[in-house]
Design a protein around this motif. Sequence first.
Motif, PDB file in Angstrom:
ATOM      1  N   MET A  99       0.840  -1.196   0.000  1.00  0.00           N
ATOM      2  CA  MET A  99       0.000   0.000   0.000  1.00  0.00           C
ATOM      3  C   MET A  99       0.876   1.248   0.000  1.00  0.00           C
ATOM      4  O   MET A  99       1.656   1.470   0.929  1.00  0.00           O
ATOM      5  N   PRO A 100       0.810   2.093  -1.025  1.00  0.00           N
ATOM      6  CA  PRO A 100       1.556   3.363  -1.004  1.00  0.00           C
ATOM      7  C   PRO A 100       1.115   4.218   0.176  1.00  0.00           C
ATOM      8  O   PRO A 100      -0.049   4.191   0.585  1.00  0.00           O
ATOM      9  N   ALA A 101       2.060   4.984   0.733  1.00  0.00           N
ATOM     10  CA  ALA A 101       1.742   5.786   1.915  1.00  0.00           C
ATOM     11  C   ALA A 101       2.656   6.994   2.001  1.00  0.00           C
ATOM     12  O   ALA A 101       3.713   7.050   1.371  1.00  0.00           O
ATOM     13  N   VAL A 102       2.233   7.951   2.790  1.00  0.00           N
ATOM     14  CA  VAL A 102       3.063   9.072   3.193  1.00  0.00           C
ATOM     15  C   VAL A 102       2.899   9.212   4.695  1.00  0.00           C
ATOM     16  O   VAL A 102       1.810   8.995   5.232  1.00  0.00           O
ATOM     17  N   THR A 103       3.985   9.530   5.402  1.00  0.00           N
ATOM     18  CA  THR A 103       3.912   9.667   6.853  1.00  0.00           C
ATOM     19  C   THR A 103       4.057  11.129   7.254  1.00  0.00           C
ATOM     20  O   THR A 103       4.718  11.915   6.574  1.00  0.00           O
ATOM     21  N   LEU A 104       3.418  11.483   8.365  1.00  0.00           N
ATOM     22  CA  LEU A 104       3.619  12.805   8.949  1.00  0.00           C
ATOM     23  C   LEU A 104       4.831  12.718   9.858  1.00  0.00           C
ATOM     24  O   LEU A 104       4.774  12.096  10.921  1.00  0.00           O
ATOM     25  N   PHE A 150       8.603   4.967   2.857  1.00  0.00           N
ATOM     26  CA  PHE A 150       7.623   5.954   2.415  1.00  0.00           C
ATOM     27  C   PHE A 150       8.144   7.373   2.577  1.00  0.00           C
ATOM     28  O   PHE A 150       8.857   7.676   3.538  1.00  0.00           O
ATOM     29  N   PRO A 151       7.778   8.263   1.657  1.00  0.00           N
ATOM     30  CA  PRO A 151       8.151   9.676   1.840  1.00  0.00           C
ATOM     31  C   PRO A 151       7.429  10.251   3.057  1.00  0.00           C
ATOM     32  O   PRO A 151       6.354   9.779   3.439  1.00  0.00           O
ATOM     33  N   ALA A 152       8.026  11.263   3.650  1.00  0.00           N
ATOM     34  CA  ALA A 152       7.449  11.910   4.830  1.00  0.00           C
ATOM     35  C   ALA A 152       7.277  13.396   4.580  1.00  0.00           C
ATOM     36  O   ALA A 152       8.072  14.009   3.859  1.00  0.00           O
ATOM     37  N   GLN A 175      -0.099  19.279   1.836  1.00  0.00           N
ATOM     38  CA  GLN A 175       1.173  18.739   1.358  1.00  0.00           C
ATOM     39  C   GLN A 175       1.206  17.223   1.427  1.00  0.00           C
ATOM     40  O   GLN A 175       1.751  16.567   0.532  1.00  0.00           O
ATOM     41  N   ALA A 176       0.634  16.652   2.481  1.00  0.00           N
ATOM     42  CA  ALA A 176       0.615  15.188   2.608  1.00  0.00           C
ATOM     43  C   ALA A 176      -0.164  14.568   1.451  1.00  0.00           C
ATOM     44  O   ALA A 176       0.272  13.583   0.844  1.00  0.00           O
ATOM     45  N   ALA A 177      -1.335  15.142   1.137  1.00  0.00           N
ATOM     46  CA  ALA A 177      -2.127  14.627   0.018  1.00  0.00           C
ATOM     47  C   ALA A 177      -1.387  14.797  -1.301  1.00  0.00           C
ATOM     48  O   ALA A 177      -1.390  13.904  -2.159  1.00  0.00           O
ATOM     49  N   SER A 178      -0.735  15.940  -1.485  1.00  0.00           N
ATOM     50  CA  SER A 178      -0.009  16.203  -2.729  1.00  0.00           C
ATOM     51  C   SER A 178       1.135  15.226  -2.931  1.00  0.00           C
ATOM     52  O   SER A 178       1.332  14.688  -4.032  1.00  0.00           O
ATOM     53  N   VAL A 179       1.900  14.972  -1.859  1.00  0.00           N
ATOM     54  CA  VAL A 179       3.028  14.038  -1.963  1.00  0.00           C
ATOM     55  C   VAL A 179       2.537  12.636  -2.296  1.00  0.00           C
ATOM     56  O   VAL A 179       3.131  11.931  -3.132  1.00  0.00           O
ATOM     57  N   LEU A 180       1.437  12.215  -1.669  1.00  0.00           N
ATOM     58  CA  LEU A 180       0.921  10.872  -1.934  1.00  0.00           C
ATOM     59  C   LEU A 180       0.388  10.764  -3.372  1.00  0.00           C
ATOM     60  O   LEU A 180       0.633   9.763  -4.060  1.00  0.00           O
TER      61      LEU A 180
END
Length: 349
Positions: free
Chosen positions: A145-150, A159-161, A302-307
């Motif tokens: 599952m692709p993800a981005v973390t805070l 995953f990118p943060a 930004q989190a939504a954009s990165v994902l």
Amino acid sequence: MAVTISDVAHAAGVSKGAVSYALNGQPGVSDATRERILQVAKELGWKPSLRAKGLSVAKAYALGLVVARDAKLLGTDPFFPAFIAGIESTLAEHDYTLVLSVATAPGAEERAYRKLSDGGRVDGVILTDVRHGDSRIKLLQTLKMPAVTLNRPDGESPFPAVCMDDTDGIAAAVEHLIALGHSRIGHVGGGQEYIHGRSRRRAWESAMARAGLDVDLFESSDFTASGGAAATAELLNRPQPPTAIVYANDLMATSGQSYAQSRGINIPGDLSITGYDNAEFTQYLNPPLTTISADPMLWGRQAASVLLNQLNGSHTGDDVHLPAPKLLVRRSTGPAPPASTPTKNSQEP
């Protein structure tokens, strides 16, 4: 009624197959025919069906957010509404939706992620409240599952943060209070299982240590109003209570300020208070709250954009660093009181 491919085909005098080829940028029609079909579709106001598009490319056109906290917190803690609004503002620009799950029962969080993955309900998830040794990183890798973390987890993560350094803001709050003459500065922290709960405590400890001050005035809480009031009571009932308290969020600071005032303690005459997040309501408290001006909406955007960039292959893989929050001084902080301590009318919250 929505304009269909059949409508476009009839108006353009071509087959539905030709319309499909033209609208999806596929070969099979001449350039002139493609241009005519696209022009007719535009004139008719045709819009693609996300459901049909999702089926054709195996996409859900949705992102997931699983919150493992009491559902009541979503309504009381101003961070989450602002953060979610930031996510939604970005998703709306890309015709995506947000699937929100609240999971508090034992095992519910893992089940929520598996359900989102197995049912193909989302294309990726935003991971908030990152924890020490977070087991969700491994789970999401297993689920592919692709993800981005805070913020960056303290263990390995592919995953990118999207990072917002909270240490400078907390340090600035402590230094502000020291400059006002305070030496007994307490800290009401959030859950220490969370990365941001720990980082804010460590920032407080480091700033105190640099000034040669003790770091014994700490109470761990849970980011809730009731938890903030209870932790404040514990600190104020100490034999040597603090003359200032740095809180890990505005909700705890607000309840702490109210509790102290209910004991007859003057803010800031007897006790100075600082919060974190700069929730809109804090400027209307009496006195207005000195706080650290973070931007949860920007974090959500930004989190939504990165994902989304990760999903379409345009993200570089690097972490994104947002501007560090700044201290916003209001009237809940003032000079340290004389040697007397704020212990009036001792009582439980």
